[in-house]
Design a protein around this motif. Structure first.
Motif, PDB file in Angstrom:
ATOM      1  N   PHE A   1       0.665  -0.911  -0.035  1.00 19.44           N
ATOM      2  CA  PHE A   1      -0.231  -0.097   0.166  1.00 19.44           C
ATOM      3  C   PHE A   1       1.210   1.397  -0.287  1.00 19.44           C
ATOM      4  O   PHE A   1       2.117   1.667   0.633  1.00 19.44           O
ATOM      5  CB  PHE A   1      -0.451  -0.422   0.985  1.00 19.44           C
ATOM      6  CG  PHE A   1      -1.808  -0.468   1.405  1.00 19.44           C
ATOM      7  CD1 PHE A   1      -3.527  -0.599   1.275  1.00 19.44           C
ATOM      8  CD2 PHE A   1      -2.182  -2.528   0.841  1.00 19.44           C
ATOM      9  CE1 PHE A   1      -4.864  -0.997   0.525  1.00 19.44           C
ATOM     10  CE2 PHE A   1      -2.424  -3.257   1.096  1.00 19.44           C
ATOM     11  CZ  PHE A   1      -4.225  -2.928   0.574  1.00 19.44           C
ATOM     12  N   LYS A   2       0.452   2.382  -0.530  1.00 15.85           N
ATOM     13  CA  LYS A   2       1.458   3.108  -0.720  1.00 15.85           C
ATOM     14  C   LYS A   2       0.640   4.722  -0.124  1.00 15.85           C
ATOM     15  O   LYS A   2      -0.913   4.411  -0.111  1.00 15.85           O
ATOM     16  CB  LYS A   2       1.496   4.157  -2.180  1.00 15.85           C
ATOM     17  CG  LYS A   2       2.006   3.137  -2.536  1.00 15.85           C
ATOM     18  CD  LYS A   2       3.640   2.652  -3.041  1.00 15.85           C
ATOM     19  CE  LYS A   2       4.331   1.690  -3.561  1.00 15.85           C
ATOM     20  NZ  LYS A   2       5.536   0.755  -2.647  1.00 15.85           N
ATOM     21  N   GLU A   3       1.140   5.401   0.327  1.00 11.95           N
ATOM     22  CA  GLU A   3       0.554   6.902   1.125  1.00 11.95           C
ATOM     23  C   GLU A   3      -0.213   7.109   0.075  1.00 11.95           C
ATOM     24  O   GLU A   3       0.255   7.990  -1.073  1.00 11.95           O
ATOM     25  CB  GLU A   3       1.102   7.355   1.724  1.00 11.95           C
ATOM     26  CG  GLU A   3       0.306   9.026   2.534  1.00 11.95           C
ATOM     27  CD  GLU A   3       1.273   9.305   3.086  1.00 11.95           C
ATOM     28  OE1 GLU A   3       0.726  10.428   3.872  1.00 11.95           O
ATOM     29  OE2 GLU A   3       2.312   9.272   3.667  1.00 11.95           O
ATOM     30  N   TYR A   4      -1.372   7.511  -0.117  1.00 11.42           N
ATOM     31  CA  TYR A   4      -2.544   8.819  -0.646  1.00 11.42           C
ATOM     32  C   TYR A   4      -1.939  10.072  -1.400  1.00 11.42           C
ATOM     33  O   TYR A   4      -2.606  10.193  -0.345  1.00 11.42           O
ATOM     34  CB  TYR A   4      -3.820   8.112  -1.501  1.00 11.42           C
ATOM     35  CG  TYR A   4      -4.685   8.719  -2.214  1.00 11.42           C
ATOM     36  CD1 TYR A   4      -4.130   8.622  -3.541  1.00 11.42           C
ATOM     37  CD2 TYR A   4      -5.967   9.656  -1.894  1.00 11.42           C
ATOM     38  CE1 TYR A   4      -5.356   8.981  -4.860  1.00 11.42           C
ATOM     39  CE2 TYR A   4      -6.477  10.166  -2.908  1.00 11.42           C
ATOM     40  CZ  TYR A   4      -6.133   9.910  -4.143  1.00 11.42           C
ATOM     41  OH  TYR A   4      -6.815  10.839  -5.484  1.00 11.42           O
ATOM     42  N   LYS A   5      -1.995  10.581  -2.295  1.00 14.83           N
ATOM     43  CA  LYS A   5      -2.014  12.247  -1.945  1.00 14.83           C
ATOM     44  C   LYS A   5      -2.790  12.541  -3.444  1.00 14.83           C
ATOM     45  O   LYS A   5      -2.757  12.044  -4.564  1.00 14.83           O
ATOM     46  CB  LYS A   5      -0.657  12.573  -2.400  1.00 14.83           C
ATOM     47  CG  LYS A   5       0.665  12.787  -1.835  1.00 14.83           C
ATOM     48  CD  LYS A   5       0.589  13.073  -0.219  1.00 14.83           C
ATOM     49  CE  LYS A   5       1.734  12.651   0.337  1.00 14.83           C
ATOM     50  NZ  LYS A   5       1.619  13.151   2.249  1.00 14.83           N
ATOM     51  N   ASN A   6      -3.805  13.657  -3.497  1.00 20.53           N
ATOM     52  CA  ASN A   6      -4.521  14.585  -4.082  1.00 20.53           C
ATOM     53  C   ASN A   6      -3.848  14.388  -5.387  1.00 20.53           C
ATOM     54  O   ASN A   6      -2.963  14.816  -5.475  1.00 20.53           O
ATOM     55  CB  ASN A   6      -5.154  15.318  -3.864  1.00 20.53           C
ATOM     56  CG  ASN A   6      -5.855  15.466  -2.521  1.00 20.53           C
ATOM     57  OD1 ASN A   6      -6.745  14.102  -1.858  1.00 20.53           O
ATOM     58  ND2 ASN A   6      -7.423  16.179  -2.189  1.00 20.53           N
ATOM     59  N   GLY A   7      -4.533  14.231  -6.924  1.00 21.73           N
ATOM     60  CA  GLY A   7      -3.922  13.796  -7.966  1.00 21.73           C
ATOM     61  C   GLY A   7      -3.204  13.096  -8.159  1.00 21.73           C
ATOM     62  O   GLY A   7      -2.864  12.925  -9.942  1.00 21.73           O
ATOM     63  N   MET A   8      -2.763  11.671  -7.765  1.00 20.17           N
ATOM     64  CA  MET A   8      -2.100  10.627  -8.015  1.00 20.17           C
ATOM     65  C   MET A   8      -3.286   9.968  -9.487  1.00 20.17           C
ATOM     66  O   MET A   8      -4.523  10.369  -9.113  1.00 20.17           O
ATOM     67  CB  MET A   8      -2.066   9.688  -6.605  1.00 20.17           C
ATOM     68  CG  MET A   8      -1.319  10.242  -5.910  1.00 20.17           C
ATOM     69  SD  MET A   8      -0.611   9.317  -4.646  1.00 20.17           S
ATOM     70  CE  MET A   8      -0.308   7.706  -5.523  1.00 20.17           C
ATOM     71  N   SER A   9      -2.495   9.121  -9.979  1.00 24.56           N
ATOM     72  CA  SER A   9      -3.532   8.246 -10.988  1.00 24.56           C
ATOM     73  C   SER A   9      -3.801   7.543 -10.279  1.00 24.56           C
ATOM     74  O   SER A   9      -2.816   6.192  -9.543  1.00 24.56           O
ATOM     75  CB  SER A   9      -3.068   8.378 -12.132  1.00 24.56           C
ATOM     76  OG  SER A   9      -1.763   7.882 -12.253  1.00 24.56           O
ATOM     77  N   LEU A  10      -4.806   6.695 -10.893  1.00 26.46           N
ATOM     78  CA  LEU A  10      -4.934   5.555  -9.768  1.00 26.46           C
ATOM     79  C   LEU A  10      -5.951   4.669 -10.699  1.00 26.46           C
ATOM     80  O   LEU A  10      -6.857   4.909 -11.729  1.00 26.46           O
ATOM     81  CB  LEU A  10      -6.762   5.473  -9.290  1.00 26.46           C
ATOM     82  CG  LEU A  10      -5.872   6.408  -7.364  1.00 26.46           C
ATOM     83  CD1 LEU A  10      -7.040   6.824  -6.795  1.00 26.46           C
ATOM     84  CD2 LEU A  10      -4.798   5.681  -6.690  1.00 26.46           C
ATOM     85  N   SER A  11      -5.551   3.534 -10.733  1.00 27.04           N
ATOM     86  CA  SER A  11      -6.299   2.611 -11.877  1.00 27.04           C
ATOM     87  C   SER A  11      -6.755   1.351 -11.203  1.00 27.04           C
ATOM     88  O   SER A  11      -6.330   0.747  -9.789  1.00 27.04           O
ATOM     89  CB  SER A  11      -5.648   1.940 -13.248  1.00 27.04           C
ATOM     90  OG  SER A  11      -3.974   1.539 -12.127  1.00 27.04           O
ATOM     91  N   ALA A  12      -7.236   0.553 -11.264  1.00 26.63           N
ATOM     92  CA  ALA A  12      -7.468  -1.360 -10.713  1.00 26.63           C
ATOM     93  C   ALA A  12      -6.275  -1.685 -10.507  1.00 26.63           C
ATOM     94  O   ALA A  12      -5.574  -1.636 -10.533  1.00 26.63           O
ATOM     95  CB  ALA A  12      -8.488  -2.068 -11.563  1.00 26.63           C
ATOM     96  N   GLY A  13      -6.394  -2.622  -9.201  1.00 27.35           N
ATOM     97  CA  GLY A  13      -5.086  -3.266  -8.114  1.00 27.35           C
ATOM     98  C   GLY A  13      -4.556  -1.840  -7.288  1.00 27.35           C
ATOM     99  O   GLY A  13      -3.762  -2.844  -6.379  1.00 27.35           O
ATOM    100  N   ASP A  14      -4.701  -0.799  -7.613  1.00 26.72           N
ATOM    101  CA  ASP A  14      -3.838   0.152  -7.082  1.00 26.72           C
ATOM    102  C   ASP A  14      -4.348  -0.032  -5.615  1.00 26.72           C
ATOM    103  O   ASP A  14      -5.586  -0.214  -4.991  1.00 26.72           O
ATOM    104  CB  ASP A  14      -3.823   1.402  -7.264  1.00 26.72           C
ATOM    105  CG  ASP A  14      -3.459   2.057  -9.273  1.00 26.72           C
ATOM    106  OD1 ASP A  14      -2.735   0.722  -8.877  1.00 26.72           O
ATOM    107  OD2 ASP A  14      -3.349   2.924  -8.804  1.00 26.72           O
ATOM    108  N   LYS A  15      -3.078  -0.088  -4.792  1.00 21.00           N
ATOM    109  CA  LYS A  15      -3.841  -0.032  -3.063  1.00 21.00           C
ATOM    110  C   LYS A  15      -3.109   1.032  -2.470  1.00 21.00           C
ATOM    111  O   LYS A  15      -1.650   1.711  -2.643  1.00 21.00           O
ATOM    112  CB  LYS A  15      -3.062  -1.143  -2.165  1.00 21.00           C
ATOM    113  CG  LYS A  15      -3.240  -2.669  -3.398  1.00 21.00           C
ATOM    114  CD  LYS A  15      -2.184  -3.379  -2.005  1.00 21.00           C
ATOM    115  CE  LYS A  15      -3.053  -5.664  -2.994  1.00 21.00           C
ATOM    116  NZ  LYS A  15      -2.253  -6.045  -2.539  1.00 21.00           N
ATOM    117  N   ILE A  16      -3.700   1.928  -2.192  1.00 17.03           N
ATOM    118  CA  ILE A  16      -3.615   3.810  -1.559  1.00 17.03           C
ATOM    119  C   ILE A  16      -3.720   3.403   0.547  1.00 17.03           C
ATOM    120  O   ILE A  16      -5.009   2.822   0.530  1.00 17.03           O
ATOM    121  CB  ILE A  16      -3.765   4.153  -1.925  1.00 17.03           C
ATOM    122  CG1 ILE A  16      -5.496   4.086  -1.849  1.00 17.03           C
ATOM    123  CG2 ILE A  16      -3.490   3.981  -3.084  1.00 17.03           C
ATOM    124  CD1 ILE A  16      -6.024   5.652  -2.870  1.00 17.03           C
TER     125      ILE A  16
END
Length: 467
Positions: free
Chosen positions: A67-82
């Motif tokens: 899992f990665k820390e989510y920041k606004n503006g990050m692109s997201l796609s299926a399977g991403d863990k945030i």
């Protein structure tokens, strides 16, 4: 006659609700998995005695799983863990699903704060050659239960220069512990005339922290000075630094198996980490879900969920809106299509105190995770009261996946009651129901749960996320 008896038995089996002990509904392999899972849960309890420590431990577990820390503006796609860390006291984890997010998210919500004793802003004082801390209790407690037992001290101190000091004293085997004294029975005649609610008063929850003076006979408050000097040498703090500190006193004992059969776990903080950890573990184990999975471990539930780390605030809504925007939708559409398991405990039937429950509608240990349609008190006040349709949906989901579950309510009608975070999530137009573990001695410094129920909670959250 034997045919009639056989027919009646089959009819009863078909028509009556199942109440078989959870042990008989598990295979040997499943019970082995249950025991292994609970060993990890006990480790979590010991490392996460406060909401801050629960967040810190959760971040470590999440990052180990990618899992990665989510920041606004990050692109997201299926399977991403945030994940998003809210001020070190609440955390949200998410896995982006393969279905469009406008079809809603699978949301699990548990709280990681527990009843405890908080230090006041000016806590340290000396009285008759003893040094003590003044406290204010947090959440609903029986105050007399917090005396005459070992306490540890956890939290943070923000010094005058803005630097942070983390504190954890009393958990290591070589650490000192702290304690609140109580009167000996020989001299407690007047005290014992008090009502049980006043047996120990709030202002009597004073923690003993020292008794040796600073080695100068000419100094007033020499014991207080000695304690402050020790704290300055170890942490570099002065008395005024307590003003900007959050220090919590909690029981110093570890999570342990209970019973000759080791079927139960005794620990501080089952409410609600016994739901938080299974929800977190289910999230960690979830891979490639269809619907986006969101798990929130929140703060402040025990005091009403107010504040910017409690679920009366908008931080969860903002997170969902951020996800929706990043994935080309809007928060209102996503929330309206979402479903939530509000992961919170219920009261387990206690054979020593049977009169507080209505036996046909209460939860029992070892009967599995408890589905609670409504909470509240005095006419269901303060509850979201899940719809029959959503109860039916959850029921089918659990049955089809062989999850051990039961229903329950928090005590007899007009006998008490309580609340969870379910209403705050339901108020966002989300189908919500409480699903959690039955607890004995809830809100006591040492609570009890059954391992079968803990593992059943994990399985319930796992199948919900995978559905």
């Amino acid at each position: 006659m034997s045919e009639k008896n056989s027919s009646a038995k089959e009819l009863k089996e078909k028509l009556f609700a199942r109440k078989k002990h959870g042990f008989f509904r598990m295979t040997e392999e499943q019970y082995s998995d249950c025991s292994s899972f609970c060993e990890d849960y006990k480790k979590f309890l010991d490392s996460a005695k406060t909401e801050r420590e629960a967040v810190k431990t959760s971040v470590s577990l999440l990052e180990a799983k990618g899992f990665k820390e989510y920041k606004n503006g990050m692109s997201l796609s299926a399977g991403d863990k945030i994940y998003r860390n809210n001020r070190g006291k609440a955390i949200i984890a998410a896995i982006i699903g393969t279905e469009p997010i406008e079809k809603g998210v699978r949301l699990c919500a548990a709280h990681i704060d527990s009843p405890r004793l908080d230090l006041k802003q000016n806590p340290l004082y000396e009285d008759n050659r003893m040094a003590l801390f003044k406290t204010h209790y947090y959440g609903g407690i029986k105050k007399y239960q917090w005396t005459a037992m070992p306490l540890s001290l956890h939290g943070v101190i923000i010094k005058a220069d803005g630097s942070e000091v983390c504190v954890s004293i009393g958990e290591d085997e070589n650490d000192p512990v702290f304690c609140i004294s109580d009167l000996l029975p020989h001299l407690a005649g007047e005290q014992m005339k008090r009502s049980s609610a006043q047996l120990i008063k709030g202002e009597e929850l004073n923690i003993i922290i020292g008794s040796l003076p600073y080695p100068d006979e000419e100094i007033n408050d020499a014991v207080k000075l000695n304690i402050l000097n020790l704290l300055f040498e170890k942490y570099g703090i002065t008395e005024s630094d307590f003003i900007s500190a959050e220090l919590e006193a909690v029981p110093a004992f570890k999570a342990k198996d209970i019973g000759f059969d080791r079927s139960m776990i005794g620990a501080y903080g089952h409410d609600d980490r016994v739901c938080a950890y299974p929800a977190l573990a289910a999230t960690l184990d979830c891979e490639n879900p269809a619907h986006t999975v969101v798990t929130v471990l929140t703060d402040k539930e025990e005091t009403g969920s107010d504040g910017n780390t409690g679920l009366c605030s908008d931080y969860l809504r903002f997170f969902i809106e951020d996800l929706a925007e990043a994935l080309g939708s809007n928060g209102r559409t996503v929330l309206s299509a979402s479903e939530c398991l509000s992961a919170d405990v219920n009261a387990a039937f206690d054979p020593t105190f049977p009169d507080v429950n209505e036996k046909n509608n209460c939860a029992y240990i070892n009967n599995g995770v408890c589905v609670t349609k409504f909470t509240g008190a005095r006419g269901k006040s303060g509850t979201s009261d899940a719809s029959a349709e959503f109860v039916g949906r959850v029921r089918r989901l659990l049955d089809s996946n062989n999850v051990i579950w039961q229903t329950g309510e928090l005590g007899r009608v007009d006998g008490g009651g309580g609340g969870t975070v379910a209403a705050y999530i339901a108020n966002m137009n989300v189908d919500t129901i409480d699903v959690g573990v039955p607890v004995l001695s809830m809100h006591a410094p040492y609570e009890i749960v059954a391992k079968i129920d803990v593992y059943s909670a994990y399985r319930a959250f796992a199948v919900f996320m995978a559905d």
